[in-house]
Motif scaffolding. Sequence first.
Motif, PDB file in Angstrom:
ATOM      1  N   VAL A 211     -48.950  21.175  30.980  1.00 41.89           N
ATOM      2  CA  VAL A 211     -50.152  20.620  31.606  1.00 41.89           C
ATOM      3  C   VAL A 211     -49.798  19.451  32.526  1.00 41.89           C
ATOM      4  N   LEU A 212     -48.960  18.545  32.052  1.00 38.79           N
ATOM      5  CA  LEU A 212     -48.566  17.401  32.871  1.00 38.79           C
ATOM      6  C   LEU A 212     -47.861  17.858  34.148  1.00 38.79           C
ATOM      7  N   LYS A 213     -47.000  18.841  34.024  1.00 41.70           N
ATOM      8  CA  LYS A 213     -46.315  19.372  35.201  1.00 41.70           C
ATOM      9  C   LYS A 213     -47.298  20.043  36.152  1.00 41.70           C
ATOM     10  N   ALA A 214     -48.334  20.708  35.604  1.00 42.95           N
ATOM     11  CA  ALA A 214     -49.339  21.366  36.442  1.00 42.95           C
ATOM     12  C   ALA A 214     -50.101  20.346  37.286  1.00 42.95           C
ATOM     13  N   TYR A 215     -50.462  19.217  36.693  1.00 43.91           N
ATOM     14  CA  TYR A 215     -51.151  18.174  37.460  1.00 43.91           C
ATOM     15  C   TYR A 215     -50.228  17.578  38.525  1.00 43.91           C
ATOM     16  N   ALA A 216     -48.970  17.384  38.183  1.00 44.61           N
ATOM     17  CA  ALA A 216     -48.024  16.873  39.181  1.00 44.61           C
ATOM     18  C   ALA A 216     -47.851  17.880  40.317  1.00 44.61           C
ATOM     19  N   ASP A 217     -47.777  19.155  39.976  1.00 46.17           N
ATOM     20  CA  ASP A 217     -47.639  20.197  40.994  1.00 46.17           C
ATOM     21  C   ASP A 217     -48.879  20.291  41.878  1.00 46.17           C
ATOM     22  N   ALA A 218     -50.039  19.880  41.321  1.00 46.64           N
ATOM     23  CA  ALA A 218     -51.293  19.914  42.085  1.00 46.64           C
ATOM     24  C   ALA A 218     -51.426  18.722  43.021  1.00 46.64           C
ATOM     25  N   GLY A 219     -50.456  17.831  42.999  1.00 50.15           N
ATOM     26  CA  GLY A 219     -50.442  16.723  43.941  1.00 50.15           C
ATOM     27  C   GLY A 219     -50.733  15.358  43.363  1.00 50.15           C
ATOM     28  N   VAL A 220     -50.908  15.261  42.044  1.00 52.70           N
ATOM     29  CA  VAL A 220     -51.136  13.956  41.419  1.00 52.70           C
ATOM     30  C   VAL A 220     -49.791  13.304  41.136  1.00 52.70           C
ATOM     31  N   SER A 221     -49.644  12.060  41.530  1.00 54.21           N
ATOM     32  CA  SER A 221     -48.398  11.339  41.271  1.00 54.21           C
ATOM     33  C   SER A 221     -48.096  11.332  39.777  1.00 54.21           C
ATOM     34  N   SER A 222     -46.895  11.718  39.402  1.00 56.90           N
ATOM     35  CA  SER A 222     -46.541  11.763  37.985  1.00 56.90           C
ATOM     36  C   SER A 222     -46.683  10.396  37.330  1.00 56.90           C
ATOM     37  N   ALA A 223     -46.472   9.334  38.088  1.00 62.41           N
ATOM     38  CA  ALA A 223     -46.557   7.984  37.539  1.00 62.41           C
ATOM     39  C   ALA A 223     -47.975   7.595  37.148  1.00 62.41           C
ATOM     40  N   LYS A 224     -48.974   8.364  37.603  1.00 61.14           N
ATOM     41  CA  LYS A 224     -50.363   8.088  37.232  1.00 61.14           C
ATOM     42  C   LYS A 224     -50.807   8.893  36.013  1.00 61.14           C
ATOM     43  N   LEU A 225     -50.054   9.889  35.642  1.00 62.21           N
ATOM     44  CA  LEU A 225     -50.476  10.823  34.599  1.00 62.21           C
ATOM     45  C   LEU A 225     -50.134  10.282  33.214  1.00 62.21           C
ATOM     46  N   VAL A 226     -51.156  10.113  32.377  1.00 65.37           N
ATOM     47  CA  VAL A 226     -50.999   9.567  31.028  1.00 65.37           C
ATOM     48  C   VAL A 226     -51.607  10.545  30.029  1.00 65.37           C
ATOM     49  N   PRO A 227     -50.810  11.216  29.208  1.00 62.34           N
ATOM     50  CA  PRO A 227     -51.373  12.091  28.186  1.00 62.34           C
ATOM     51  C   PRO A 227     -52.080  11.285  27.098  1.00 62.34           C
ATOM     52  N   VAL A 228     -53.250  11.792  26.674  1.00 58.96           N
ATOM     53  CA  VAL A 228     -54.017  11.181  25.588  1.00 58.96           C
ATOM     54  C   VAL A 228     -53.899  12.097  24.384  1.00 58.96           C
ATOM     55  N   VAL A 229     -53.359  11.577  23.287  1.00 65.99           N
ATOM     56  CA  VAL A 229     -53.029  12.416  22.136  1.00 65.99           C
ATOM     57  C   VAL A 229     -53.683  11.862  20.870  1.00 65.99           C
ATOM     58  N   PRO A 230     -53.966  12.728  19.892  1.00 71.56           N
ATOM     59  CA  PRO A 230     -54.769  12.325  18.731  1.00 71.56           C
ATOM     60  C   PRO A 230     -53.980  11.610  17.644  1.00 71.56           C
ATOM     61  N   LEU A 231     -54.658  10.676  16.999  1.00 67.62           N
ATOM     62  CA  LEU A 231     -54.133  10.016  15.803  1.00 67.62           C
ATOM     63  C   LEU A 231     -54.836  10.580  14.567  1.00 67.62           C
ATOM     64  N   TYR A 232     -55.083  11.879  14.569  1.00 69.77           N
ATOM     65  CA  TYR A 232     -55.703  12.544  13.433  1.00 69.77           C
ATOM     66  C   TYR A 232     -55.221  13.986  13.380  1.00 69.77           C
TER      67      TYR A 232
END
Length: 349
Positions: A211-232
């Motif tokens: 998913v992160l690579k897909a957003y980067a490939d779509a033109g979003v700077s990788s440095a802006k991409l922050v995955p949000v992951v669960p603590l449950y």
Amino acid sequence: MFKKFVTTLGCSAALLFAADFQVGAYYPNWLQYSQFTPEDVRYDFLTDIHYGYFVPSEDGSSIANADENDNANFDALASLAKQKKVNLQVVVGGSGNEEAMKAVAMSEEARSAFAEAIKSFVDGNGVSSIEIDWMPAEEEEFAAHGALVSAVADAGVNVSVSVIGSVDAAKSYSSEALGKAANVMVMLTDQMSAEESTVKPNSDFAFAQEVLKAYADAGVSSAKLVPVVPLYGKTFLNAKGLGSSHEGTGSGNEGYLTYKELMTVFDTPDYQVTFDEATQSEVAVSSSETIVFNGIPSMKSLATFVKDNDFGGIALYDIAGDHKEPIVSLLVTVGQVLRPAIKYNAKKK
């Protein structure tokens, strides 16, 4: 390396809280009912706190806390975050507020009023950033979403955006609008539910990388991409592991167990806990249920991927679910990879 420049407008001065990687956590307003307070936050371990949720009026001319009973906690959080030099991002939208966000986004007049209201709120409250949390579904909604983000950014507000954790969705958002965002928060929670016929991870970190690579490939700077992951984790009755059938939710609060609760559950010999290499996630199996969750190995794996590929960082949802002991804490696990200079074993002052 990308630096996050944050303007704290409430004190009429530009302050810079810079970090190579974001290590963030979400603080939803319902934590007031679980006896978790702003004083319990381990600010030294964080670069960002994401407070939710605010909701706009129908015409976009104002925003307010979705639960005004938590306003005192919000004020305390804002004060402590400023004192500790932690960026405070206020989340507007979120689950249950989709229709209000959609109504504003679909109207040019409401978008303009919303942008002015957001600017006024930031100026008056000294927060670092606004995070827009609305997940569009149809093509015209994605276009409206982009227009909403652009309106807020063009008003001079530091804006972040929550986006759907999906390869297909990455192609639907406006890359131009996301390019105006300081951070793009990629939601990678709740991939498993009782509606699924067989058990899969609740947050598949192998899929997260796609998913992160897909957003980067779509033109979003990788440095802006922050995955949000669960603590449950999520529990499923009479399941025998990944890929097995189940009979609905298992133990916990409607099938949910926070990470810190899981650490107590796993103190007993009832569960066999393993790390699944294929999905980079954990699974625990007992005679009565299967639990899918993320633990230290998976969090370390994702944090290493983020670091090695220059993504923006990691944010955890939600902050109250973590374990306080540094040796067990997932916040510490992420921080040791992304911010190794921090003294994580130091006693809280």
